[in-house]
Design an enzyme around this catalytic site. Structure first.
Site, PDB file in Angstrom:
ATOM      1  CB  SER A 133      76.024  87.483 -14.941  1.00 19.05           C
ATOM      2  OG  SER A 133      75.424  86.414 -14.247  1.00 19.05           O
ATOM      3  CE  LYS A 148      78.365  84.502 -13.409  1.00 17.56           C
ATOM      4  NZ  LYS A 148      77.147  84.601 -12.583  1.00 17.56           N
TER       5      LYS A 148
END
Length: 207
Positions: free
Chosen positions: A123, A160
């Site tokens: 990701s 993230k």
């Protein structure tokens, strides 16, 4: 954990179990269990113990006969644990959860508490790849645009980029084909909850 070594070092430093426990934010009973070999400290507690007692984690674990940090190979760095996962109980309670160890400069280690986390998934590609090791400074807040380790709803932490706004935060994966940016309102941040537990400060990649 070598309980006899822990006890000997503690007594050499003139510390009672209670005094050492207070420095580690633990209970005297926990120190007693460590010294008796009835319980293993978390990776975080082990690192703090080594710093307070002026030794190395390897010495406390019984993996080295070198008591002084300066006697380690190179004598320049501080070892931090590489974790395979981070959950709500950070630091992870079981020493078996540690995958490996990384070394960071002593100057860096003096600025706060650090651990390392192994990246899983794609990701955050191309910035971070599956298997990379991220050096993380533990802190409850980061600046907008920083890459953070975030715990959502008590589940495994995710790595993230953080974008802040007055209405909440957005978690951004650099590989949009794998992870669509996800917005959490201020209400969700409190109720889920969504918690920042550290800032990624360095990535280490093996070829």
């Amino acid at each position: 954990m070598n309980g006899k070594r822990l006890k000997a070092l503690r007594e050499e430093r003139g510390l009672t179990q209670k005094e050492l426990a207070e420095k580690l934010d633990l209970t005297p009973k926990a120190i007693s269990f460590y010294e008796l070999g009835l319980r293993e400290p978390s990776g975080d507690a082990l690192i703090h113990m080594a710093r307070i007692l002026g030794t190395t984690t390897d010495y406390l674990l019984g993996n080295s006969s070198n008591k002084s940090p300066d006697q380690k190979a190179g004598g320049r760095g501080v070892r931090i644990p590489v974790l395979g996962r981070v959950v709500a109980g950070i630091p992870i309670d079981a020493i078996e959860e540690i995958l490996d160890w990384e070394e960071i400069p002593r100057e860096m280690a003096a600025t706060g508490d650090f651990f390392a986390l192994q990246v899983k998934g794609a990701s955050m590609e191309p910035t971070l790849r599956d298997g990379d090791v991220v050096i993380v400074k533990k802190q409850p807040t980061v600046d907008s645009g920083d890459i953070a380790i975030v715990l959502v709803n008590g589940n495994d932490a995710t790595i993230k980029e953080i974008k802040e706004s007055p209405a909440g935060i957005t978690l951004i994966g650099h590989n949009v084909a794998v992870f669509t940016p996800h917005f959490y309102s201020n209400k969700e941040i409190e109720e889920l909850p969504v918690r920042v537990i550290g800032k990624a400060v360095e990535v280490r990649r093996k070829l």
